[in-house]
Design a protein around this motif. Sequence first.
Motif, PDB file in Angstrom:
ATOM      1  N   UNK A   1      36.437  30.747  37.038  1.00 33.83           N
ATOM      2  CA  UNK A   1      37.080  29.991  35.956  1.00 33.83           C
ATOM      3  C   UNK A   1      36.043  29.557  34.922  1.00 33.83           C
ATOM      4  N   UNK A   2      34.925  29.030  35.388  1.00 31.47           N
ATOM      5  CA  UNK A   2      33.879  28.580  34.472  1.00 31.47           C
ATOM      6  C   UNK A   2      33.362  29.734  33.615  1.00 31.47           C
ATOM      7  N   UNK A   3      33.247  30.919  34.220  1.00 24.95           N
ATOM      8  CA  UNK A   3      32.843  32.108  33.457  1.00 24.95           C
ATOM      9  C   UNK A   3      33.919  32.495  32.455  1.00 24.95           C
TER      10      UNK A   3
ATOM     11  N   UNK B   1      36.185  21.709  38.077  1.00 27.86           N
ATOM     12  CA  UNK B   1      36.829  21.817  36.760  1.00 27.86           C
ATOM     13  C   UNK B   1      38.140  22.603  36.761  1.00 27.86           C
ATOM     14  N   UNK B   2      38.269  23.653  37.552  1.00 26.54           N
ATOM     15  CA  UNK B   2      39.526  24.415  37.556  1.00 26.54           C
ATOM     16  C   UNK B   2      40.684  23.533  38.020  1.00 26.54           C
TER      17      UNK B   2
ATOM     18  N   UNK C   1      30.244  24.779  29.990  1.00 24.55           N
ATOM     19  CA  UNK C   1      28.886  24.272  30.194  1.00 24.55           C
ATOM     20  C   UNK C   1      28.713  23.678  31.590  1.00 24.55           C
ATOM     21  N   UNK C   2      29.815  23.507  32.314  1.00 17.66           N
ATOM     22  CA  UNK C   2      29.732  22.990  33.684  1.00 17.66           C
ATOM     23  C   UNK C   2      29.034  24.012  34.566  1.00 17.66           C
ATOM     24  N   UNK C   3      28.254  23.518  35.525  1.00 16.86           N
ATOM     25  CA  UNK C   3      27.649  24.379  36.528  1.00 16.86           C
ATOM     26  C   UNK C   3      28.617  24.596  37.672  1.00 16.86           C
ATOM     27  N   UNK C   4      28.352  25.597  38.490  1.00 16.25           N
ATOM     28  CA  UNK C   4      29.282  25.936  39.575  1.00 16.25           C
ATOM     29  C   UNK C   4      29.391  24.849  40.634  1.00 16.25           C
TER      30      UNK C   4
END
Length: 165
Positions: free
Chosen positions: A144-146, A47-48, A151-154
Amino acid sequence: MSEMRKRYSELRSAIDELSNKLFKMHHSHVECKKGCDLCCMDYQIFPVEFDSIKEAIKNEEIQTGTKENGSCIFLKDHECQIYEHRPIICRTHGLPLLFMNDEQWELSACELNFTNFDDEEFTAENTFPQDKFNSLLFVLNKNYLNEIKSDHGEFDLIPIHKLID
């Protein structure tokens, strides 16, 4: 721009710098040029990377090709339409890649390049350390997700073709 997307940009620059150095080092073996697109696939990216590329191309008029046999939608007339913003995986194609697989180091090199090159000539100094940069990208994506409370997982990846959805 988020802090993690800024760091992604810095990581991409470091990868470009090393890739350029390695392409110069191996120039006599590298056949990569406009029109060479065997490695241009519909890769899945973190995602990043996805969000960074999406932001970079949002105001650009992008012509797309057809997605055939898993090829990249951004490949049109054998030319990448998002070349400047392409994902990290695309920035290292054609180079000899060094990575760990099943508890041993392996070397991967394009079948069109390095046809007259002895594997013994590859060293840590003249190959791309894929695991090192993939690990950095993984950690950066997790942060980035944090940061964006996604809602994406790592381990979630997004196909590149979804950039045009």
